[in-house]
Design a protein around this motif. Structure first.
Motif, PDB file in Angstrom:
ATOM      1  N   PRO A  69       0.837  -1.205   0.000  1.00 20.07           N
ATOM      2  CA  PRO A  69       0.000   0.000   0.000  1.00 20.07           C
ATOM      3  C   PRO A  69       0.875   1.259   0.000  1.00 20.07           C
ATOM      4  O   PRO A  69       1.773   1.390   0.822  1.00 20.07           O
ATOM      5  CB  PRO A  69      -0.792  -0.095   1.301  1.00 20.07           C
ATOM      6  CG  PRO A  69      -0.666  -1.499   1.749  1.00 20.07           C
ATOM      7  CD  PRO A  69       0.608  -2.028   1.176  1.00 20.07           C
ATOM      8  N   CYS A 100      -3.598   4.721  -0.254  1.00 22.58           N
ATOM      9  CA  CYS A 100      -4.296   4.852   1.029  1.00 22.58           C
ATOM     10  C   CYS A 100      -5.090   6.152   1.090  1.00 22.58           C
ATOM     11  O   CYS A 100      -6.216   6.183   1.590  1.00 22.58           O
ATOM     12  CB  CYS A 100      -3.299   4.790   2.181  1.00 22.58           C
ATOM     13  SG  CYS A 100      -2.608   3.156   2.431  1.00 22.58           S
ATOM     14  N   CYS A 153      -6.059   0.720   5.157  1.00 25.36           N
ATOM     15  CA  CYS A 153      -4.600   0.654   5.114  1.00 25.36           C
ATOM     16  C   CYS A 153      -4.062   0.152   6.444  1.00 25.36           C
ATOM     17  O   CYS A 153      -3.598   0.940   7.263  1.00 25.36           O
ATOM     18  CB  CYS A 153      -4.017   2.018   4.781  1.00 25.36           C
ATOM     19  SG  CYS A 153      -4.506   2.596   3.172  1.00 25.36           S
ATOM     20  N   ARG A 179      -0.674   1.410   8.446  1.00 22.88           N
ATOM     21  CA  ARG A 179      -0.306   2.746   7.980  1.00 22.88           C
ATOM     22  C   ARG A 179      -1.178   3.771   8.686  1.00 22.88           C
ATOM     23  O   ARG A 179      -2.357   3.563   8.891  1.00 22.88           O
ATOM     24  CB  ARG A 179      -0.538   2.898   6.476  1.00 22.88           C
ATOM     25  CG  ARG A 179       0.566   2.333   5.653  1.00 22.88           C
ATOM     26  CD  ARG A 179       0.370   2.857   4.236  1.00 22.88           C
ATOM     27  NE  ARG A 179       1.442   2.384   3.388  1.00 22.88           N
ATOM     28  CZ  ARG A 179       2.488   3.121   3.076  1.00 22.88           C
ATOM     29  NH1 ARG A 179       2.609   4.337   3.487  1.00 22.88           N
ATOM     30  NH2 ARG A 179       3.422   2.623   2.303  1.00 22.88           N
ATOM     31  N   VAL A 183      -2.993   7.038   8.235  1.00 18.19           N
ATOM     32  CA  VAL A 183      -3.480   7.865   7.130  1.00 18.19           C
ATOM     33  C   VAL A 183      -4.315   8.984   7.719  1.00 18.19           C
ATOM     34  O   VAL A 183      -5.204   8.739   8.522  1.00 18.19           O
ATOM     35  CB  VAL A 183      -4.347   7.039   6.158  1.00 18.19           C
ATOM     36  CG1 VAL A 183      -4.875   7.916   5.040  1.00 18.19           C
ATOM     37  CG2 VAL A 183      -3.550   5.884   5.610  1.00 18.19           C
TER      38      VAL A 183
END
Length: 154
Positions: free
Chosen positions: A121, A126, A139, A142, A144
């Motif tokens: 990703p 994302c 995601c 991660r 975001v």
């Protein structure tokens, strides 16, 4: 970046978004098979015309031999089964619900790429997912920044 490409992308998104409510109006008047075929026949003719205008002739795509099966698979699933499923779905649901589900298509496509094809990703993918469906965390692993939404889609 050339602004004409941005304009083309926005125009394509607007036309795609408008196609579902218009298709809902037509699906009661004709067979879902015929409507799906006509919509994507028009799309194919438009793309062929734009390519002929751009290239001033018909030139080979330059696609590698091993990639033709991927292209044919994309055509079959995205250009045959997808439109048919959409038209038959429109006979059983509202245009608004179908449009929201079409919006979820981008998130699910990214999830398939990450899970099935082991794609990493990226921040861009994302970000696109979080802007498409801010409520969905697409995601894992991660952080975001959530996009601000204009209004609620609940």
């Amino acid at each position: 970046m050339n602004n004409i490409y941005v304009i083309h992308a926005l125009l394509a998104a607007a036309l795609f978004g408008a196609s579902t409510p218009f298709a809902k109006l037509l699906v009661g008047e004709m067979s879902p098979w015929l409507l799906a075929g006509l919509l994507y026949l028009g799309s194919g003719l438009g793309l062929a015309a734009s390519r002929l205008i751009r290239d001033r002739s018909w030139t080979p795509s330059g696609l590698a031999e091993g990639e033709w099966r991927w292209l044919l698979g994309a055509i079959f699933f995205g250009g045959v089964l997808g439109p048919l499923a959409l038209m038959f779905g429109l006979t059983r649901t509202s245009a608004a619900t179908a449009s929201l589900l079409l919006n979820l298509e981008a998130v699910l496509t990214a999830a398939i790429a990450w899970v099935v094809f082991r794609r990493t990703p990226t921040a861009a993918s994302c970000s696109a997912c979080s802007r498409s469906w801010p409520e969905v965390s697409c995601c894992p692993g991660r952080v975001v920044k959530r996009a601000r939404t204009i209004g609620s889609v609940r």
